[in-house]
Design a protein around this motif. Sequence first.
Motif, PDB file in Angstrom:
ATOM      1  N   ARG A 167      -9.013  38.925 -35.757  1.00 41.99           N
ATOM      2  CA  ARG A 167     -10.447  38.459 -35.288  1.00 41.99           C
ATOM      3  C   ARG A 167     -11.005  37.142 -36.013  1.00 41.99           C
ATOM      4  NH1 ARG A 167     -14.717  43.211 -34.877  1.00 41.99           N
ATOM      5  NH2 ARG A 167     -13.129  43.932 -33.861  1.00 41.99           N
ATOM      6  N   TYR A 168     -10.665  37.102 -37.229  1.00 41.13           N
ATOM      7  CA  TYR A 168     -11.213  35.797 -37.630  1.00 41.13           C
ATOM      8  C   TYR A 168      -9.914  35.036 -38.330  1.00 41.13           C
ATOM      9  CZ  TYR A 168     -15.468  38.830 -38.070  1.00 41.13           C
ATOM     10  OH  TYR A 168     -16.460  39.694 -37.641  1.00 41.13           O
ATOM     11  N   ARG A 169      -8.976  35.001 -37.828  1.00 38.98           N
ATOM     12  CA  ARG A 169      -7.677  34.485 -38.173  1.00 38.98           C
ATOM     13  C   ARG A 169      -8.019  32.579 -38.248  1.00 38.98           C
ATOM     14  NH1 ARG A 169      -7.143  35.975 -33.136  1.00 38.98           N
ATOM     15  NH2 ARG A 169      -6.259  34.722 -31.700  1.00 38.98           N
ATOM     16  N   TRP A 170      -8.636  32.252 -37.375  1.00 41.67           N
ATOM     17  CA  TRP A 170      -9.074  30.952 -37.323  1.00 41.67           C
ATOM     18  C   TRP A 170      -9.983  30.493 -38.291  1.00 41.67           C
ATOM     19  CZ3 TRP A 170      -5.583  28.317 -34.708  1.00 41.67           C
ATOM     20  CH2 TRP A 170      -4.912  28.813 -33.551  1.00 41.67           C
ATOM     21  N   PHE A 171     -10.854  31.193 -38.923  1.00 43.39           N
ATOM     22  CA  PHE A 171     -11.849  30.938 -39.764  1.00 43.39           C
ATOM     23  C   PHE A 171     -10.987  30.865 -41.311  1.00 43.39           C
ATOM     24  CE2 PHE A 171     -14.743  32.410 -36.695  1.00 43.39           C
ATOM     25  CZ  PHE A 171     -15.327  31.341 -36.386  1.00 43.39           C
ATOM     26  N   TRP A 228     -22.752  33.846 -28.243  1.00 40.35           N
ATOM     27  CA  TRP A 228     -23.413  32.229 -28.379  1.00 40.35           C
ATOM     28  C   TRP A 228     -24.180  32.416 -29.654  1.00 40.35           C
ATOM     29  CZ3 TRP A 228     -22.097  28.172 -25.753  1.00 40.35           C
ATOM     30  CH2 TRP A 228     -21.856  28.147 -24.631  1.00 40.35           C
ATOM     31  N   ARG A 229     -24.703  33.436 -30.170  1.00 38.65           N
ATOM     32  CA  ARG A 229     -25.394  33.621 -31.273  1.00 38.65           C
ATOM     33  C   ARG A 229     -24.656  33.253 -32.418  1.00 38.65           C
ATOM     34  NH1 ARG A 229     -29.851  38.170 -32.779  1.00 38.65           N
ATOM     35  NH2 ARG A 229     -31.054  36.370 -31.679  1.00 38.65           N
ATOM     36  N   TRP A 230     -23.149  33.722 -32.342  1.00 37.80           N
ATOM     37  CA  TRP A 230     -22.218  33.676 -33.395  1.00 37.80           C
ATOM     38  C   TRP A 230     -21.792  32.203 -33.384  1.00 37.80           C
ATOM     39  CZ3 TRP A 230     -21.758  36.412 -37.580  1.00 37.80           C
ATOM     40  CH2 TRP A 230     -21.788  37.962 -37.400  1.00 37.80           C
ATOM     41  N   PHE A 231     -21.626  31.622 -32.166  1.00 39.05           N
ATOM     42  CA  PHE A 231     -21.302  30.139 -32.193  1.00 39.05           C
ATOM     43  C   PHE A 231     -22.209  29.062 -32.711  1.00 39.05           C
ATOM     44  CE2 PHE A 231     -20.667  26.234 -29.950  1.00 39.05           C
ATOM     45  CZ  PHE A 231     -19.555  25.987 -30.176  1.00 39.05           C
ATOM     46  N   TRP A 270     -14.393  24.291 -40.139  1.00 36.60           N
ATOM     47  CA  TRP A 270     -15.028  25.304 -39.787  1.00 36.60           C
ATOM     48  C   TRP A 270     -15.549  25.384 -38.239  1.00 36.60           C
ATOM     49  CZ3 TRP A 270     -19.696  27.336 -43.385  1.00 36.60           C
ATOM     50  CH2 TRP A 270     -20.022  28.644 -42.781  1.00 36.60           C
ATOM     51  N   MET A 271     -16.170  24.133 -37.731  1.00 39.34           N
ATOM     52  CA  MET A 271     -16.430  23.891 -36.303  1.00 39.34           C
ATOM     53  C   MET A 271     -15.165  23.974 -35.226  1.00 39.34           C
ATOM     54  SD  MET A 271     -19.062  20.518 -36.638  1.00 39.34           S
ATOM     55  CE  MET A 271     -20.516  20.770 -37.459  1.00 39.34           C
ATOM     56  N   ALA A 272     -14.022  23.671 -35.726  1.00 39.58           N
ATOM     57  CA  ALA A 272     -12.879  23.966 -34.877  1.00 39.58           C
ATOM     58  C   ALA A 272     -12.507  25.589 -34.857  1.00 39.58           C
ATOM     59  CB  ALA A 272     -11.570  23.173 -35.533  1.00 39.58           C
ATOM     60  N   ALA A 273     -12.615  25.937 -35.873  1.00 38.03           N
ATOM     61  CA  ALA A 273     -12.207  27.366 -35.810  1.00 38.03           C
ATOM     62  C   ALA A 273     -13.292  28.103 -34.881  1.00 38.03           C
ATOM     63  CB  ALA A 273     -12.454  28.027 -37.253  1.00 38.03           C
ATOM     64  N   ALA A 274     -14.659  27.745 -34.997  1.00 35.00           N
ATOM     65  CA  ALA A 274     -15.682  28.509 -33.961  1.00 35.00           C
ATOM     66  C   ALA A 274     -15.229  28.033 -32.539  1.00 35.00           C
ATOM     67  CB  ALA A 274     -17.190  27.863 -34.580  1.00 35.00           C
ATOM     68  N   ALA A 275     -14.946  26.752 -32.189  1.00 31.78           N
ATOM     69  CA  ALA A 275     -14.787  26.427 -30.904  1.00 31.78           C
ATOM     70  C   ALA A 275     -13.622  27.056 -30.217  1.00 31.78           C
ATOM     71  CB  ALA A 275     -14.346  24.949 -30.959  1.00 31.78           C
ATOM     72  N   ILE A 276     -12.412  27.366 -31.299  1.00 32.94           N
ATOM     73  CA  ILE A 276     -11.132  28.059 -30.648  1.00 32.94           C
ATOM     74  C   ILE A 276     -11.635  29.449 -30.635  1.00 32.94           C
ATOM     75  CG2 ILE A 276      -8.807  28.810 -31.320  1.00 32.94           C
ATOM     76  CD1 ILE A 276      -8.394  26.068 -32.830  1.00 32.94           C
ATOM     77  N   SER A 277     -12.374  30.105 -31.601  1.00 30.16           N
ATOM     78  CA  SER A 277     -12.670  31.671 -31.306  1.00 30.16           C
ATOM     79  C   SER A 277     -13.535  32.103 -30.403  1.00 30.16           C
ATOM     80  CB  SER A 277     -13.195  31.956 -32.896  1.00 30.16           C
ATOM     81  OG  SER A 277     -12.318  31.921 -33.892  1.00 30.16           O
ATOM     82  N   ALA A 278     -14.290  31.144 -29.827  1.00 26.60           N
ATOM     83  CA  ALA A 278     -15.189  31.163 -28.971  1.00 26.60           C
ATOM     84  C   ALA A 278     -14.646  31.769 -27.787  1.00 26.60           C
ATOM     85  CB  ALA A 278     -16.083  30.041 -28.567  1.00 26.60           C
ATOM     86  N   GLY A 306     -12.477  21.285 -27.043  1.00 26.98           N
ATOM     87  CA  GLY A 306     -13.636  21.236 -26.197  1.00 26.98           C
ATOM     88  C   GLY A 306     -13.322  21.101 -24.573  1.00 26.98           C
ATOM     89  N   LEU A 307     -12.101  20.187 -24.507  1.00 25.96           N
ATOM     90  CA  LEU A 307     -11.835  19.935 -23.078  1.00 25.96           C
ATOM     91  C   LEU A 307     -11.083  21.082 -22.544  1.00 25.96           C
ATOM     92  CD1 LEU A 307     -10.913  17.754 -20.911  1.00 25.96           C
ATOM     93  CD2 LEU A 307      -8.661  17.121 -22.377  1.00 25.96           C
ATOM     94  N   ALA A 308     -10.171  21.757 -23.257  1.00 27.91           N
ATOM     95  CA  ALA A 308      -9.629  22.867 -22.814  1.00 27.91           C
ATOM     96  C   ALA A 308     -10.432  23.830 -22.306  1.00 27.91           C
ATOM     97  CB  ALA A 308      -8.751  23.589 -24.004  1.00 27.91           C
TER      98      ALA A 308
END
Length: 555
Positions: free
Chosen positions: A6-10, A194-197, A240-248, A52-54
Amino acid sequence: MTPFQRYRWFVAAAGITIAFAAVSVIVHASTGLAAFADIVGLVLMLAVAGTGLANALARPAPERGFWALLMFGFLLWSCNQAAWTYYDIVLHRPVPDPSSFDIILFFHAVPIIAAVAWRPDILKKEGRIHLSLLNFMMLLGWWIFLYAFIVFPHQYVVLNVQLYNVSYDGLYLLQNTLLLAVLGLGAWTSVSGWRWFYLHFFAAAVIYSVGSQFLDRAVLAGNYYSGSLYDVPLIGPVAWMAAAAISAREWDMQSRVFSLDRRWKKVVPQLAMLALLSLPVLGVWTVLFDKSPAPSRVFRLFAVLVAMLVLGGFVFLRQYFQDQALLALLQESRRGYESQKRLQSQLVQKEKLASLGNLVAGAAAEINHPLTAVMSYSEQLWAKERLTEEQNRLVRKIVNQAQRTRDLITDLLRRPGGRIRVALSMAPDFPLVYGNANQLFQAFVEIIENAMDALEEAGGGSLEVSAQRQGNEAVLRFSDSGPGLRDPLRVFDPFYTTKPVGKGTGLGLSAVYGVIRDHSGQITCQNKPEGGALFVVRLPVAVEPAVQVAGAGGD
């Protein structure tokens, strides 16, 4: 899914940050360290832009604008990072101070602020979108003007590096504070994914905002070099932002209806008007109190005039869209009134027909008793009494006419024969919808009554009603085994009917169509290959459970 999955990207983002910090401590200042730091930062920024594009291509329509703005913001940031990399690796000299790329670095946060302020987690009424966009464009235009008013005179008119750095750093800090404010508000008022993001982006932005202040001071003091520990507060937040964008992609990013207090709804329009009113104030300050060189004052006055023209144009556009929204509201109200009148007329017609049916049934029952007596006595007279030929002929006529009358009454009281089987299937996860309960009930009754009439004409059959959820829609299917629709394309046309004169008005399904459209839904009909008609009603799902009150209008 395990916690690691669940948190692999972070976990990956934390690993990248720790590895970068270790390299910064172990390796001394060099071209290789600068290349390593610059390329890592550029790759991470491009990773967020690509994500973001994807997401903009794959996510639902309400989110596409958000991800597109986020992508644009990180593309601007990547451009600044690419310029820094070019100076470090190719030219082997520091970036000039001031630099034209400072403008790109400053404005990279503006699309990100716009993305968060757009609030894709909140469902919006279509008529309010243009007004919200214009209000934001007014604030954006004022922000660009403020940058030109404060920074440009020290960069392009009369060069003053010290004043430029002070002005630029102050505005950049204010902009980062604004970004934190909109992220914090988003995290506070949103729910689920959305709150987590917003929370992840808020925490990363806090670290970057604080770290950027230390980095600027290190640059001014001559202690900074690419790849130093001062870059860790840049690399860590971007990872960190990249991990959040992918995990979203794996989170529940559902939009919902959010009722904001009226006073808060007026904040953005009031800020936009305040920005417009601030322009003449800044112009007066420039003329009376600005001690800058004359070219700088002239430039600021021209900037004020241009900003007044641009923002004034936005004001006229805003008034135009407000007028259009008002006209659309009036037209919607008129359509709703006309639809209500149609429904009321239909209900009155049904009540009249029902009353007429009851009257006819009662009268027929009363007439049937004396007719039976007439037939019985006539038959007794015919069988027992010796009548003349003329009398026999008259009695037979009396019996025949009485029999004919009773047959007519029987036909009047009898509905078309046949057995009808009704089956109801409702999925356990069938959702709630926003709407007027009475209107929807009458619409469904009308569809069912039309199906029952068709089945009775066919001598019986089956009617199947199913309700299930499909994505963000509540879907109801009304399927019968009757003769089907004579002309499916005209079913919803006003005054179109295939029923006998006096039985159908041709307004029932037309009113149903209006009710479903007023509830932002869709209704379609078709003939099934195996025979019979199929009506499908689709209504948008209520994001949050709502208290249902009969007769209460929906959103």
